[in-house]
Design a protein around this motif. Structure first.
Motif, PDB file in Angstrom:
ATOM      1  N   ILE A 154       2.031  -7.341  -5.423  1.00 17.50           N
ATOM      2  CA  ILE A 154       1.197  -6.136  -5.441  1.00 17.50           C
ATOM      3  C   ILE A 154       2.043  -4.879  -5.262  1.00 17.50           C
ATOM      4  N   LEU A 155       3.200  -5.001  -4.573  1.00 16.32           N
ATOM      5  CA  LEU A 155       4.082  -3.843  -4.418  1.00 16.32           C
ATOM      6  C   LEU A 155       4.710  -3.449  -5.740  1.00 16.32           C
ATOM      7  N   ALA A 156       5.004  -4.441  -6.587  1.00 15.09           N
ATOM      8  CA  ALA A 156       5.576  -4.132  -7.897  1.00 15.09           C
ATOM      9  C   ALA A 156       4.532  -3.533  -8.827  1.00 15.09           C
ATOM     10  N   ARG A 157       3.296  -4.032  -8.723  1.00 15.09           N
ATOM     11  CA  ARG A 157       2.227  -3.516  -9.589  1.00 15.09           C
ATOM     12  C   ARG A 157       1.741  -2.142  -9.158  1.00 15.09           C
ATOM     13  N   ASN A 158       1.839  -1.851  -7.860  1.00 15.97           N
ATOM     14  CA  ASN A 158       1.338  -0.578  -7.328  1.00 15.97           C
ATOM     15  C   ASN A 158       2.423   0.091  -6.500  1.00 15.97           C
ATOM     16  N   PRO A 159       3.335   0.826  -7.142  1.00 13.96           N
ATOM     17  CA  PRO A 159       4.463   1.412  -6.409  1.00 13.96           C
ATOM     18  C   PRO A 159       4.048   2.432  -5.354  1.00 13.96           C
ATOM     19  N   PHE A 160       2.837   2.986  -5.455  1.00 14.50           N
ATOM     20  CA  PHE A 160       2.394   3.986  -4.474  1.00 14.50           C
ATOM     21  C   PHE A 160       1.657   3.350  -3.302  1.00 14.50           C
ATOM     22  N   LEU A 161       1.557   2.028  -3.267  1.00 14.14           N
ATOM     23  CA  LEU A 161       0.826   1.366  -2.195  1.00 14.14           C
ATOM     24  C   LEU A 161       1.458   1.639  -0.833  1.00 14.14           C
ATOM     25  N   VAL A 162       2.788   1.689  -0.786  1.00  9.84           N
ATOM     26  CA  VAL A 162       3.464   1.916   0.494  1.00  9.84           C
ATOM     27  C   VAL A 162       3.090   3.277   1.054  1.00  9.84           C
ATOM     28  N   TRP A 163       3.059   4.294   0.186  1.00  9.84           N
ATOM     29  CA  TRP A 163       2.679   5.637   0.656  1.00  9.84           C
ATOM     30  C   TRP A 163       1.233   5.640   1.142  1.00  9.84           C
ATOM     31  N   ILE A 164       0.346   4.948   0.446  1.00  8.36           N
ATOM     32  CA  ILE A 164      -1.053   4.868   0.874  1.00  8.36           C
ATOM     33  C   ILE A 164      -1.143   4.137   2.214  1.00  8.36           C
ATOM     34  N   LEU A 165      -0.300   3.114   2.381  1.00  9.33           N
ATOM     35  CA  LEU A 165      -0.301   2.337   3.615  1.00  9.33           C
ATOM     36  C   LEU A 165       0.021   3.210   4.829  1.00  9.33           C
ATOM     37  N   TYR A 166       0.942   4.153   4.666  1.00  8.71           N
ATOM     38  CA  TYR A 166       1.359   4.997   5.784  1.00  8.71           C
ATOM     39  C   TYR A 166       0.518   6.275   5.922  1.00  8.71           C
ATOM     40  N   LEU A 167      -0.402   6.506   5.003  1.00  6.93           N
ATOM     41  CA  LEU A 167      -1.198   7.730   5.046  1.00  6.93           C
ATOM     42  C   LEU A 167      -2.027   7.858   6.325  1.00  6.93           C
TER      43      LEU A 167
END
Length: 822
Positions: free
Chosen positions: A202-215
């Motif tokens: 899912i990290l490869a498919r959604n590169p912005f997931l990490v930023w959303i995770l820390y929001l």
């Protein structure tokens, strides 16, 4: 999320070292810290310890401490800070209980031996956790180790905040740091379990997931800072908002833990890769050992409030098993020998213990005498003791480091020199086969590997072909079939990697099961890409070490240095081989061009009452256009002009076939229709469905000046009469090579003196240049302007017109054939 580990080094490593130093420096204060018997948040009492000073003073849970000895409890001071800063003396508390205000007296207890032991035990757990996170990150700089370090650092700060000078500025910085850790720790937990034991797809498919995770963490931290600083600078009561943010932080923390456990259980249930399952088993056992006692004690306290649970404090000590198990799992499976790390870490730990003992010994001596001599109590004994320890330890530090490097080395002293010698040796090798062998054998030898294999991309770039192997049984060589995705994966990591870690660093499903099986059959333990300037050149697999041990961290860096030297030599060899190949190809094409030119008429035949001229210009060294003049007897002239599909060498080979077939069939008949039918059947026998030929064929009866012609899909020939009238010979049939029984049709035209015939290939009119496309209309105009010239001069003028209207160089083979009646 892209991470520059070099830049993070300059930030996190000093921060961790400073934090550890501050915590070690404050160990003496832990032994003297008074006992309050309470814990508070934002001045509100959360827990009252049974039988402690707070309970004896009459405090209750939920009371809000407003002031201590007349000093307001306000950010960045907490009630505990104000109560502990002056030791075990009575304090007057002003507090609010419900709507009423109360004044109570609280006298902290002096620390007991059990409390001192507990504080020092917790300090040891925290220091061990911090050191573990730092060692894991330093030894293996990956995203997973970075998040692991963040978790260890956050736990250490929250459990054992460093004792800092009680100045407001310092406390303000410390409070901001604590808020930062508290807000981001839940996101770090979730992020870690998205990377451990393997990176989720899912990290490869959604590169912005990490930023959303820390929001949410960013939002909570920002709101907390606004609230605290409004209280600090504007002196506005924000206690209600602070309490609400505290509850939000608790909810965020519990949500993060729940998500982390869910991800952990999900990975444990679905993971089928053996190396990753081993990691999960270790961490699963460590988590059970670490969290079970704490959960039992917490449940008992909840069910039996106010009762003492024997050994409740020591149950928390088992928490160390959690970070220890994860750190072990990250390091053990593939980077360096854990037994050597443990022995080295033990030696360092003993040295630290020796320093602490010396420090406390000097501090104890100075604590009684130095304040009397100087009249400076407080930090002076600690500072002097620390300076004396550094002075005493400095002479033996170098000796101790040399002993560690000699008996427990983490890297060879001669690695740089070895890499340079390896580079010089392989750069002197010019023969390709010897170079490949030298690279693989050299890497295997220097890293003490039992086997080595080199894979290079095939011509299509979709598969990796085995170029060289050593230490592998011959019967296994045919089984090593890898896709280019393996090379792309290793190259994307930017450094060599242990085989077990490759699965962990890539998203689930990235490696095909066949690739994973081939890597296992090759018994690969280390993988490194030979990286060229703009593309990966090849992949090297190294087998297990000869001594049976694991590859250490320094060996990966050493392998990277050797592989860099090998990549430079390999790329230079590829350039050299390509240059030699191009020279050979150029020579071959020059020979082919000469041979092809010999197949075409050297000069047109001389016949009565007519001039002939023909010429072809291939767009490459050789081409696929064909023209010919044949005079089987004094009364007949056979003309032909053909265009085969394709250019270059393939077109030239088919053109040579066409020339041979046409001349052979022309010896049997002069009839253009029969000629095309016979040639078509022969071309269809070649059985190449992607090869077609257009051909214009004509027989000119010299005495009668009658031209009989037939065409197989070729552009219409042009006949310009003496008076300027233009006629198109557009009677045509199917291209050659499609249907063996195709029908063709004959056309006839009589030529008079001054009339001329022009046949051409489509390259003469269909290529657009700066002046636009010449086209058939442009060809007719050019023919009309220059029709009074001889056949040879007219041919040259027409080629000039084509060059003027076409892109340079020509993009297609171009051929003209002219017959001018005299």
């Amino acid at each position: 999320m892209a991470v520059s580990f070099r830049s993070l080094h300059s930030l996190f490593v000093p921060l961790a070292i400073l934090t550890i130093g501050a915590q070690i420096f404050s160990l003496d204060r832990l032994a003297q810290e008074p006992l309050l018997g309470l814990s508070d948040r934002e001045g509100i009492i959360q827990v009252i310890h049974k039988g402690g000073p707070a309970e004896k003073a009459g405090l209750r849970g939920g009371d809000q401490i407003l002031a201590v000895d007349g000093t307001r409890v306000r950010f960045p001071y907490s009630a505990s800070d104000l109560l502990k800063r002056e030791g075990a003396r009575p304090h007057i508390l002003y507090l609010r209980r419900g709507a009423a205000g109360l004044t109570l007296e609280l006298t902290p207890n002096p620390p007991q031996k059990e409390d001192v032991a507990w504080n020092l035990t917790m300090a040891g757990i925290v220091l061990g956790t911090l050191l573990m996170g730092l060692i894991v990150y330093l030894k293996k700089q990956r995203s997973v180790t970075l998040t692991f370090f963040g978790i260890c650092y956050g736990i250490g700060i929250l459990i054992l905040p460093p004792h800092l000078p009680r100045q407001e500025t310092v406390l303000l910085i410390n409070a901001v740091l604590t808020d930062l850790v508290s807000a981001f720790l839940p996101a770090l937990f979730v992020h870690f379990f998205l990377l451990f034991p393997a990176r989720r797809s899912i990290l490869a498919r959604n590169p912005f997931l990490v930023w959303i995770l820390y929001l949410p963490s960013f939002t909570l931290f920002g709101l907390a800072q606004i609230t605290h600083h409004v209280q600090y600078f504007l002196d506005i009561d924000t206690i209600r908002l602070s309490i609400a943010l505290g509850m939000a932080a608790d909810i965020l923390f519990m949500t993060g833990i729940a998500l982390s456990l869910g991800l952990f259980i999900h990975a444990f249930r679905r993971m089928k890769i053996p190396s990753l399952r081993r990691r999960i088993h270790v961490t699963f056992i460590g988590t059970l050992l670490g969290i079970t006692p704490t959960l039992i004690v917490y449940s008992l306290h909840t069910a039996l409030p106010g009762h003492t649970i024997p050994g409740d404090r020591w149950a928390v000590v088992t928490f160390i098993f959690i970070p220890a198990s994860f750190g072990y799992a990250i390091i053990r499976h593939g980077v360096f020998e854990i037994d050597r790390l443990i022995r080295r870490s033990l030696a360092v730990t003993l040295l630290i213990a020796l320093v602490v003992i010396i420090y406390f010994g000097i501090y104890t001596i100075l604590q009684g005498s130095l304040p009397k001599l100087t009249g400076t109590p407080g930090l002076t004994p600690s500072l002097v003791a620390l300076i004396l320890v550094l002075v005493l330890f400095s002479p033996i530090r170098g000796r101790f480091q040399r002993l560690l490097d000699r008996d427990l080395p983490l890297s060879p002293a001669s690695s740089d020199r070895t890499a340079m010698e390896f580079g010089r040796r392989i750069r002197s090798v010019t023969i390709w086969e010897e170079l490949v062998a030298e690279i693989v054998d050299g890497l295997s030898q220097h890293l003490n590997a039992r086997s080595g294999l080199l894979f290079l991309p095939d011509a299509d770039g979709n598969r990796l072909k085995l170029s060289y192997a050593s230490g592998i049984k011959l019967g296994l060589l045919g089984r090593f079939n890898l896709s280019v995705r393996v090379l792309q994966a290793v190259s994307s990591l930017g450094s060599s990697i242990v085989r077990d870690d490759l699965d962990a660093e890539l998203p689930f499903g990235w490696l095909d099961e066949k690739d994973r099986l081939a890597l296992d059959q090759a018994d690969s333990r280390l993988l490194v890409a030979l990286q060229g300037k703009d593309r990966p050149l090849g992949l090297i697999l190294l087998g297990p070490r000869m001594d049976g041990g694991s590859y250490e961290g320094w060996q990966l860096g050493f392998l990277d240095d050797l592989a860099e030297q090998g990549a430079v030599a390999l790329e230079n060899a590829l350039f050299h081989r390509e240059a030699v190949r191009e020279v050979k190809l150029k020579n071959d094409l020059e020979i082919a061009h000469s041979l092809q030119s010999s197949l075409l008429p050297r000069c047109p035949p001389v016949i009565p009452n007519a001039e002939l001229s023909g010429k072809t210009i291939p767009c490459q060294d050789v081409g696929g256009d064909y023209y010919d003049f044949l005079t089987p007897d004094p009364e007949h002239l056979i003309l032909s002009l053909g265009d085969v599909s394709g250019k270059g060498v393939p077109g030239a080979l088919l053109m040579a076939n066409l020339q041979a077939i046409f001349r052979a069939e022309a010896s049997h008949t002069f009839d253009p229709v029969q000629l095309l039918q016979r040639v078509n059947r022969r071309v269809c026998e070649i059985r190449r469905p992607d090869r077609f030929i257009s051909l214009f064929c004509a027989t000119y009866e010299i005495s009668s000046r009658v031209l009989r012609y037939a065409s197989a899909g070729h552009p219409p020939a042009l006949v310009m009469l003496k008076d300027g009238t233009m006629r198109r010979l557009d009677l045509s049939g199917l291209l050659l090579g499609i249907q063996p029984d195709a029908e063709y049709y004959e056309g006839r035209i009589s030529l008079s003196s001054g009339d001329l015939l022009l046949s051409y290939s489509d390259g003469a009119i269909e290529r657009e240049g700066p002046m636009g496309m010449l086209g058939e209309e442009g060809m007719v105009k050019a023919l009309s302007r220059h029709r009074q010239l001889s056949a040879r001069d007219l041919l040259n003028r027409l080629f000039d017109e084509i060059r003027y209207h076409s892109a340079q160089p020509l993009q297609d083979d171009t051929t003209l054939l002219i017959l001018k009646a005299l």
